[in-house]
Design a protein around this motif. Structure first.
Motif, PDB file in Angstrom:
ATOM      1  N   GLY B  22       0.950  -1.314   0.050  1.00  0.00           N
ATOM      2  CA  GLY B  22      -0.272  -0.076   0.057  1.00  0.00           C
ATOM      3  C   GLY B  22       0.847   1.301  -0.194  1.00  0.00           C
ATOM      4  O   GLY B  22       1.926   1.109  -0.216  1.00  0.00           O
ATOM      5  N   TYR B  23       0.120   2.394   0.314  1.00  0.00           N
ATOM      6  CA  TYR B  23       0.712   3.563  -0.067  1.00  0.00           C
ATOM      7  C   TYR B  23       0.329   4.361   1.147  1.00  0.00           C
ATOM      8  O   TYR B  23      -0.896   4.295   1.348  1.00  0.00           O
ATOM      9  CB  TYR B  23       0.514   4.362  -1.218  1.00  0.00           C
ATOM     10  N   LYS B  24       1.178   5.578   1.658  1.00  0.00           N
ATOM     11  CA  LYS B  24       0.869   6.581   2.554  1.00  0.00           C
ATOM     12  C   LYS B  24       0.971   7.936   1.963  1.00  0.00           C
ATOM     13  O   LYS B  24       1.939   7.991   1.042  1.00  0.00           O
ATOM     14  CB  LYS B  24       1.366   6.447   3.603  1.00  0.00           C
ATOM     15  N   TYR B  26       1.854  11.458   3.164  1.00  0.00           N
ATOM     16  CA  TYR B  26       2.235  12.257   4.541  1.00  0.00           C
ATOM     17  C   TYR B  26       2.211  13.724   4.067  1.00  0.00           C
ATOM     18  O   TYR B  26       2.213  14.068   2.773  1.00  0.00           O
ATOM     19  CB  TYR B  26       3.768  11.926   4.772  1.00  0.00           C
ATOM     20  N   ASP B  47      -4.130   7.179   4.594  1.00  0.00           N
ATOM     21  CA  ASP B  47      -3.690   5.896   4.064  1.00  0.00           C
ATOM     22  C   ASP B  47      -4.436   5.826   2.666  1.00  0.00           C
ATOM     23  O   ASP B  47      -5.734   5.907   2.753  1.00  0.00           O
ATOM     24  CB  ASP B  47      -4.119   4.629   5.127  1.00  0.00           C
ATOM     25  N   GLY B  49      -4.222   3.145   0.785  1.00  0.00           N
ATOM     26  CA  GLY B  49      -4.605   1.864   0.500  1.00  0.00           C
ATOM     27  C   GLY B  49      -3.588   1.287  -0.633  1.00  0.00           C
ATOM     28  O   GLY B  49      -2.359   1.880  -0.863  1.00  0.00           O
ATOM     29  N   LYS B  50      -4.032   0.468  -1.719  1.00  0.00           N
ATOM     30  CA  LYS B  50      -3.272  -0.075  -2.863  1.00  0.00           C
ATOM     31  C   LYS B  50      -4.098   0.163  -3.986  1.00  0.00           C
ATOM     32  O   LYS B  50      -4.770  -0.703  -4.663  1.00  0.00           O
ATOM     33  CB  LYS B  50      -2.664  -1.482  -2.557  1.00  0.00           C
ATOM     34  N   GLU B  90       8.927   1.433   4.840  1.00  0.00           N
ATOM     35  CA  GLU B  90       8.387   2.524   3.744  1.00  0.00           C
ATOM     36  C   GLU B  90       9.578   3.036   3.160  1.00  0.00           C
ATOM     37  O   GLU B  90      10.693   3.203   3.619  1.00  0.00           O
ATOM     38  CB  GLU B  90       7.796   3.492   4.832  1.00  0.00           C
TER      39      GLU B  90
END
Lengths: 143, 116
Positions: B22-24, B26, B47, B49-50, B90
Motif C-alpha cells: 500500500g501507500y501513505k 504524508y 492511508d 490503500g493500494k 517505507e
C-alpha cells in the motif's frame, strides 16, 4: 584433505560485481554492529556475487543471511564462481560462501569479514541493503 | 446549494518493489521558500490503500478525498508519497510547495428577478 580445504579457504575472496547503474553508498557504520561497505538496491532487483576460483573445488555453497534476523534468506550451490541473487525482502544481507570437492567442504567465509571480502580491490567487509522502492514521478494537477 | 470543485489529482508511478502492500500520503505545511521541509515520517498521513494503476501505469488519487488538504485556502503543502511493504518498511518520494486551493468561493446572495 583438511589441509587442502584450508588452503582453498585462504584463496577464497568474495567480490560483489556491480551491475547496472547502482552506485555503492559511502562506507558507514550500520546499526547492525557492522563497519564496512554498504551496497544498496531496491527490493525486487538482483545482484551478482563473485569470488576467486579454488583449485580442486567442484562446486561452491552459498548462503544469503539477513542481518536483522540472522535468518538464512537464500541458499544453494553453484559450479561456477558466481551467482545471482534477487532480493525480494527489505533488510541488510551478508553473503557466505564455501568451496567443496563434492565430499568435503571448507568453512564458510563471510562478506562482512575484511580478511576475505573485497570492495573495489581493497579488503573490506560489505553488506547489501535492500530497500523498498519509492513511488516515482509524483505530481499534482488536473487529470 | 451545490458546489462544483475543480478536480485535482495526485499521480505517481507505483513502487517497483514486489512486496509493497500500500501507500501513505504524508503531509505538512510548506515553510518559507528555501526553508527546510517540515515533512517527516512522523508527520500526519492519509492511508491511500493500494490503488490500481491506470492504463498509463500511473496511480491517480483525487485530492478531494483527503479532507485534511482541502479545508483551507491558499495553503502550500509538502507531500510525501510512501510505499509500504508487508513488514511495514517505507520508502518515500517528496513533493514540495504544492498549492492546493479547493475551497469554492462563497455563493452569490440576493438573487431576485428584477423588472426592467
Amino acid at each position: 584433505m583438511i589441509k587442502k580445504l584450508l588452503d582453498w579457504l585462504k584463496a577464497l575472496f568474495v567480490v560483489l560485481l556491480i551491475l547496472g547503474s547502482m552506485t555503492p553508498l559511502q562506507s558507514r557504520a550500520l546499526a547492525l554492529d557492522f563497519e564496512g561497505h554498504e551496497y544498496w538496491i531496491y527490493t525486487g532487483e538482483s545482484k551478482t556475487v563473485e569470488w576467486d576460483t579454488v583449485t580442486g573445488a567442484t562446486k561452491y555453497l552459498y548462503k544469503v543471511v539477513q542481518l536483522e534476523t540472522n535468518l538464512v534468506y537464500k541458499q544453494g550451490e553453484v559450479t561456477s564462481n558466481q551467482f545471482v541473487v534477487r532480493f525480494d525482502r527489505f533488510g541488510h544481507f551478508r553473503v557466505e560462501v564455501a568451496s567443496s570437492d563434492g565430499v568435503l567442504a571448507s568453512p564458510y567465509i563471510l562478506s562482512t569479514d575484511k580478511a576475505y571480502a573485497v570492495v573495489n580491490g581493497v579488503g573490506m567487509g560489505w553488506v547489501i541493503y535492500a530497500r523498498v522502492a519509492p513511488p516515482s514521478s509524483p505530481n499534482v494537477g488536473p487529470q | 446549494m451545490v458546489e462544483k470543485l475543480r478536480k485535482i489529482y495526485l499521480r505517481f508511478f507505483p513502487s517497483t518493489s514486489p512486496d509493497v502492500v500500500g501507500y501513505k500520503l504524508y503531509y505538512a505545511r510548506s515553510g518559507a521558500d528555501g526553508a527546510p521541509s517540515q515533512l517527516t515520517m512522523d508527520s500526519p498521513f492519509f492511508d491511500l490503500g493500494k490503488p490500481v494503476p491506470g492504463t498509463d501505469n500511473k496511480i491517480s488519487i483525487d485530492i478531494a478525498t483527503i479532507p485534511a488538504l482541502t479545508q483551507e485556502e491558499d495553503v502550500k503543502w509538502d507531500l510525501g508519497i510512501a510505499a509500504v511493504d508487508d513488514d511495514g518498511h517505507e520508502s518515500m518520494e517528496v513533493l514540495r510547495n504544492v498549492p492546493l486551493d479547493l475551497i469554492a468561493p462563497a455563493a452569490p446572495t440576493g438573487l431576485e428577478v428584477v423588472r426592467l
